[in-house]
Design a protein around this motif. Sequence first.
Motif, short mmCIF file in Angstrom:
data_model
loop_
_atom_site.label_atom_id
_atom_site.label_comp_id
_atom_site.label_asym_id
_atom_site.label_seq_id
_atom_site.Cartn_x
_atom_site.Cartn_y
_atom_site.Cartn_z
N UNK B 2 0.83 -1.21 0.00
CA UNK B 2 0.00 0.00 0.00
C UNK B 2 0.87 1.26 0.00
N UNK B 3 1.79 1.33 0.93
CA UNK B 3 2.62 2.53 1.03
C UNK B 3 4.02 2.24 0.50
N UNK B 4 4.36 2.87 -0.60
CA UNK B 4 5.70 2.69 -1.15
C UNK B 4 6.64 3.70 -0.48
N UNK B 5 7.84 3.27 -0.24
CA UNK B 5 8.85 4.15 0.34
C UNK B 5 9.22 5.21 -0.69
N UNK B 6 9.10 6.47 -0.31
CA UNK B 6 9.40 7.56 -1.24
C UNK B 6 10.72 8.22 -0.83
N UNK B 7 11.74 8.02 -1.63
CA UNK B 7 13.03 8.65 -1.35
C UNK B 7 13.40 9.52 -2.54
#
Lengths: 142, 63
Positions: B2-7
């Motif tokens: 659901x929540x992708x890591x955003x870098x």
Amino acid sequence: MPKTEITASEAAPPTVAATPVTGMVVAAPLLSWLIPGAGHLIQKRWIRGLLLMSAVVLMFILGIFMEGKIYHPNSGDLLDMLGFVGDAGAGGLYIVSRIYDLGSAPVAFATADYGTKFIVMAGLLNVMAMVDAYHIARGRKK
Amino acid sequence: MILALQLSHFTTAVICAFCASLVFGITQRNEPREMVRYGIYCFIIFIFVGLFAGGWLMWLLHH
């Protein structure tokens, strides 16, 4: 006939004794492929093994969390097959990710593309770790 | 997921450089001191040549 001396350059080159192929020579790279860093750990290179494990696992997990793509072997696309070769280098991590069907979502944004590259790179770095474990087992490296 | 890591691109490049330098240092040198030195050397090259110089070069090509 005058007596001649053989100089060092004329002498036959010293023969290097072949290192016997022990179980460790086979086990270290294989184990290193399955569990990154384990090839060093079984040879009691504790710090190196843990650092290699940290680097490879961190990159792979970050790649998964960034929704990176896991390549499949039979996609038919040449670039995808090359991606698979890179991914497969991560060994056990790749197998686990395929079992749990991770990295199967389409790459829809930039971070997911970075994640895909992270996963491939983790595999390629693990191949370097495997080769290093092999060299240690052969006695070519301390 | 659901929540992708955003870098950011910069953060990912620094993490990538750090991990690659770590593995390069350990695998490409024999002595621990040399490993550390080579790892730091690789990290500096990745960051200052690969990231900053490459970034500015692409900026110049773009403008």
